[in-house]
Design a protein around this motif. Structure first.
Motif, PDB file in Angstrom:
ATOM      1  N   GLY A   1       3.262  10.778  -6.440  1.00  0.00           N
ATOM      2  CA  GLY A   1       2.678  10.231  -7.663  1.00  0.00           C
ATOM      3  C   GLY A   1       1.804  11.245  -8.381  1.00  0.00           C
ATOM      4  O   GLY A   1       1.853  11.376  -9.609  1.00  0.00           O
ATOM      5  N   LEU A   2       1.016  11.993  -7.616  1.00  0.00           N
ATOM      6  CA  LEU A   2       0.182  13.053  -8.196  1.00  0.00           C
ATOM      7  C   LEU A   2       1.056  14.119  -8.859  1.00  0.00           C
ATOM      8  O   LEU A   2       0.770  14.572  -9.966  1.00  0.00           O
TER       9      LEU A   2
ATOM     10  N   LYS B   1       0.855  -1.190   0.000  1.00  0.00           N
ATOM     11  CA  LYS B   1       0.000   0.000   0.000  1.00  0.00           C
ATOM     12  C   LYS B   1       0.893   1.243   0.000  1.00  0.00           C
ATOM     13  O   LYS B   1       1.883   1.301   0.716  1.00  0.00           O
ATOM     14  N   GLN B   2       0.537   2.209  -0.825  1.00  0.00           N
ATOM     15  CA  GLN B   2       1.325   3.437  -0.872  1.00  0.00           C
ATOM     16  C   GLN B   2       1.092   4.265   0.377  1.00  0.00           C
ATOM     17  O   GLN B   2      -0.028   4.391   0.852  1.00  0.00           O
ATOM     18  N   SER B   3       2.170   4.848   0.890  1.00  0.00           N
ATOM     19  CA  SER B   3       2.028   5.768   2.011  1.00  0.00           C
ATOM     20  C   SER B   3       1.570   7.121   1.462  1.00  0.00           C
ATOM     21  O   SER B   3       1.539   7.336   0.258  1.00  0.00           O
ATOM     22  N   ASN B   4       1.220   8.008   2.365  1.00  0.00           N
ATOM     23  CA  ASN B   4       0.681   9.311   1.982  1.00  0.00           C
ATOM     24  C   ASN B   4       1.656  10.115   1.117  1.00  0.00           C
ATOM     25  O   ASN B   4       1.271  10.694   0.110  1.00  0.00           O
ATOM     26  N   TRP B   5       2.931  10.138   1.508  1.00  0.00           N
ATOM     27  CA  TRP B   5       3.905  10.921   0.733  1.00  0.00           C
ATOM     28  C   TRP B   5       4.084  10.344  -0.666  1.00  0.00           C
ATOM     29  O   TRP B   5       4.258  11.085  -1.617  1.00  0.00           O
ATOM     30  N   GLU B   6       4.020   9.019  -0.779  1.00  0.00           N
ATOM     31  CA  GLU B   6       4.148   8.393  -2.101  1.00  0.00           C
ATOM     32  C   GLU B   6       2.973   8.766  -2.998  1.00  0.00           C
ATOM     33  O   GLU B   6       3.147   8.974  -4.196  1.00  0.00           O
ATOM     34  N   SER B   7       1.782   8.853  -2.421  1.00  0.00           N
ATOM     35  CA  SER B   7       0.594   9.244  -3.198  1.00  0.00           C
ATOM     36  C   SER B   7       0.727  10.675  -3.711  1.00  0.00           C
ATOM     37  O   SER B   7       0.435  10.955  -4.880  1.00  0.00           O
TER      38      SER B   7
ATOM     39  N   ALA C   1       7.111   5.361  -6.114  1.00  0.00           N
ATOM     40  CA  ALA C   1       6.188   6.487  -5.914  1.00  0.00           C
ATOM     41  C   ALA C   1       5.962   7.283  -7.192  1.00  0.00           C
ATOM     42  O   ALA C   1       4.880   7.821  -7.413  1.00  0.00           O
TER      43      ALA C   1
END
Length: 102
Positions: free
Chosen positions: A12-13, A3-9, A76
């Protein structure tokens, strides 16, 4: 798949928005051009790379944040392993700094 962590999300954006540059030489170039707002550096980068990137970033007053390793940084942004990446957007940079606690 992990599962991606918040910073990775967020990273990615930013990548999909075209606001990320990765790779040592490209990151140094963007720091010099004063376009980089934040530099992400893998914790498992070589000492030489860490010194080169952090020295350049400090000179140009760009914040540097360390992330776990090159695999998570690359994952990420949807690429192979990446040792360093620069965020070129102030909003994404501020959000990542807030999340990563720097």
């Amino acid at each position: 798949m992990k599962k991606q962590s918040n910073w990775e999300s967020i990273l990615g954006l930013a990548q999909r928005a075209g606001k990320i540059i990765s790779g040592e030489e490209l990151v140094v170039r963007e720091i010099r051009r004063k376009k980089a707002r934040l530099v992400l550096l893998a914790g498992d980068a070589s000492e030489n790379t860490k010194k080169k990137i952090t020295d350049k970033a400090h000179y140009y007053k760009v914040p540097v944040v360390f992330v776990d390793n090159r695999a998570s940084l690359g994952h990420a942004i949807g690429k192979e392993h990446r040792v360093t990446a620069a965020v070129l957007d102030e909003g994404f940079a501020n959000k990542l700094i807030a999340i990563l606690g720097q």
